[in-house]
Design a protein around this motif. Sequence first.
Motif, PDB file in Angstrom:
ATOM      1  N   TYR A 131       0.890  -1.319   0.034  1.00  0.00           N
ATOM      2  CA  TYR A 131      -0.230  -0.060  -0.063  1.00  0.00           C
ATOM      3  C   TYR A 131       0.984   1.283   0.105  1.00  0.00           C
ATOM      4  CZ  TYR A 131      -3.967  -3.055   1.100  1.00  0.00           C
ATOM      5  OH  TYR A 131      -4.831  -3.812   1.121  1.00  0.00           O
ATOM      6  N   VAL A 132       0.963   1.906  -0.967  1.00  0.00           N
ATOM      7  CA  VAL A 132       1.754   3.171  -1.232  1.00  0.00           C
ATOM      8  C   VAL A 132       0.761   4.421  -1.809  1.00  0.00           C
ATOM      9  CG1 VAL A 132       3.614   1.948  -1.556  1.00  0.00           C
ATOM     10  CG2 VAL A 132       2.384   2.792  -3.645  1.00  0.00           C
ATOM     11  N   SER A 133       1.197   5.893  -1.149  1.00  0.00           N
ATOM     12  CA  SER A 133       0.772   6.960  -1.812  1.00  0.00           C
ATOM     13  C   SER A 133       1.746   8.151  -1.532  1.00  0.00           C
ATOM     14  CB  SER A 133      -0.649   7.358  -1.045  1.00  0.00           C
ATOM     15  OG  SER A 133      -0.117   7.454   0.292  1.00  0.00           O
ATOM     16  N   LEU A 134       1.421   9.326  -2.058  1.00  0.00           N
ATOM     17  CA  LEU A 134       2.079  10.309  -1.558  1.00  0.00           C
ATOM     18  C   LEU A 134       1.847  10.490  -0.115  1.00  0.00           C
ATOM     19  CD1 LEU A 134       1.546  12.761  -4.335  1.00  0.00           C
ATOM     20  CD2 LEU A 134       3.329  11.361  -4.055  1.00  0.00           C
ATOM     21  N   ASP A 155      -4.651   8.826   2.942  1.00  0.00           N
ATOM     22  CA  ASP A 155      -6.085   8.160   3.180  1.00  0.00           C
ATOM     23  C   ASP A 155      -6.802   7.602   1.968  1.00  0.00           C
ATOM     24  OD1 ASP A 155      -6.147  10.725   2.203  1.00  0.00           O
ATOM     25  OD2 ASP A 155      -8.350  10.961   3.117  1.00  0.00           O
ATOM     26  N   ARG A 156      -5.967   7.739   0.738  1.00  0.00           N
ATOM     27  CA  ARG A 156      -6.145   7.383  -0.486  1.00  0.00           C
ATOM     28  C   ARG A 156      -5.142   6.554  -0.956  1.00  0.00           C
ATOM     29  NH1 ARG A 156      -7.681  12.546  -0.620  1.00  0.00           N
ATOM     30  NH2 ARG A 156      -6.304  12.943  -2.380  1.00  0.00           N
ATOM     31  N   PRO A 157      -4.549   5.469  -0.676  1.00  0.00           N
ATOM     32  CA  PRO A 157      -3.481   4.616  -1.056  1.00  0.00           C
ATOM     33  C   PRO A 157      -3.833   3.690  -2.179  1.00  0.00           C
ATOM     34  CG  PRO A 157      -4.292   3.636   0.796  1.00  0.00           C
ATOM     35  CD  PRO A 157      -5.108   4.711   0.430  1.00  0.00           C
ATOM     36  N   TYR A 158      -2.565   3.674  -3.017  1.00  0.00           N
ATOM     37  CA  TYR A 158      -2.708   2.352  -3.907  1.00  0.00           C
ATOM     38  C   TYR A 158      -2.191   1.348  -3.377  1.00  0.00           C
ATOM     39  CZ  TYR A 158      -2.268   5.784  -7.817  1.00  0.00           C
ATOM     40  OH  TYR A 158      -2.553   6.982  -8.636  1.00  0.00           O
ATOM     41  N   ARG A 159      -3.254   0.202  -3.816  1.00  0.00           N
ATOM     42  CA  ARG A 159      -2.815  -1.303  -3.487  1.00  0.00           C
ATOM     43  C   ARG A 159      -2.476  -2.131  -4.712  1.00  0.00           C
ATOM     44  NH1 ARG A 159      -5.744  -5.792  -4.603  1.00  0.00           N
ATOM     45  NH2 ARG A 159      -5.258  -7.778  -3.512  1.00  0.00           N
ATOM     46  N   ASN A 204      -7.155   4.251  -4.370  1.00  0.00           N
ATOM     47  CA  ASN A 204      -8.095   4.813  -3.158  1.00  0.00           C
ATOM     48  C   ASN A 204      -8.533   3.259  -2.656  1.00  0.00           C
ATOM     49  OD1 ASN A 204      -8.023   7.394  -4.103  1.00  0.00           O
ATOM     50  ND2 ASN A 204      -9.718   7.044  -5.435  1.00  0.00           N
ATOM     51  N   ALA A 205      -7.571   2.404  -2.136  1.00  0.00           N
ATOM     52  CA  ALA A 205      -7.728   1.247  -1.609  1.00  0.00           C
ATOM     53  C   ALA A 205      -8.217   1.402  -0.005  1.00  0.00           C
ATOM     54  CB  ALA A 205      -6.809   0.076  -1.851  1.00  0.00           C
TER      55      ALA A 205
END
Length: 227
Positions: A193-196, A201-205, A224-225
């Motif tokens: 799970y990553v994001s800026l 609260d809106r990460p990539y899975r 948005n996972a």
Amino acid sequence: MMSEYQDDSRYDMRKQRKMNRLMNAAIAVVAALILFFAAQLFIFNGEDQVTEEDDSEETEELEESEDDETEEEASEEADEEDSSGPEEAPDETNRDEDEDRIDEETDEDQSEIRDEDEDEVEQEEEETERPEDGEYEPIGTAQTGSFQHDFNRDSVNWAEMEEALSYATGLSQEEMVIWHLGNGGAPDRAEGYVSLAENEDRPYRVLMEFVEGEGWKPIEVEENANR
């Protein structure tokens, strides 16, 4: 090996395109500043030349008028000038107004340039160059022999998983924050799970699997996972 070279070349091309965009933006800013200062010099030179010509014409007219006037008329005019007090020269007033207007236009131009640069940077950060699901390819690997999962952050496997996460999401490794990276339900799979930082609260899975001799391959990406 060909896949590894192709992936490296693709990654280098992406980096080069980003560098080219930044260089083009910098060149545009420099060109705009050069044009602005050139125009400013042209305006000031033109105003100075007009002022000198007006002053010269006024001096010649005044000398001719004084030659025609009598001493009495000259004395009366001098008394009137003393009683009326000094007046601000129209040319100086106009010059001050022009300088104020140029300063305002300069501030507006510089503000517009900064806004355009910030918009371009934000757009480049938001743009993703990741392919659609099902079109991902292995990123290549330096690991040899039989694959073994290694979640040590200093390991080669961890570095390659980070590269695969960046490739799958389009986020740069420098800006990407890894909130979770662990086993993906099989010995050759991983889930991250990553994001800026500002989009926690809106990460990539990202679900990926390791292909022997070819490296990690993203197989599923969800935006948005829920973690």
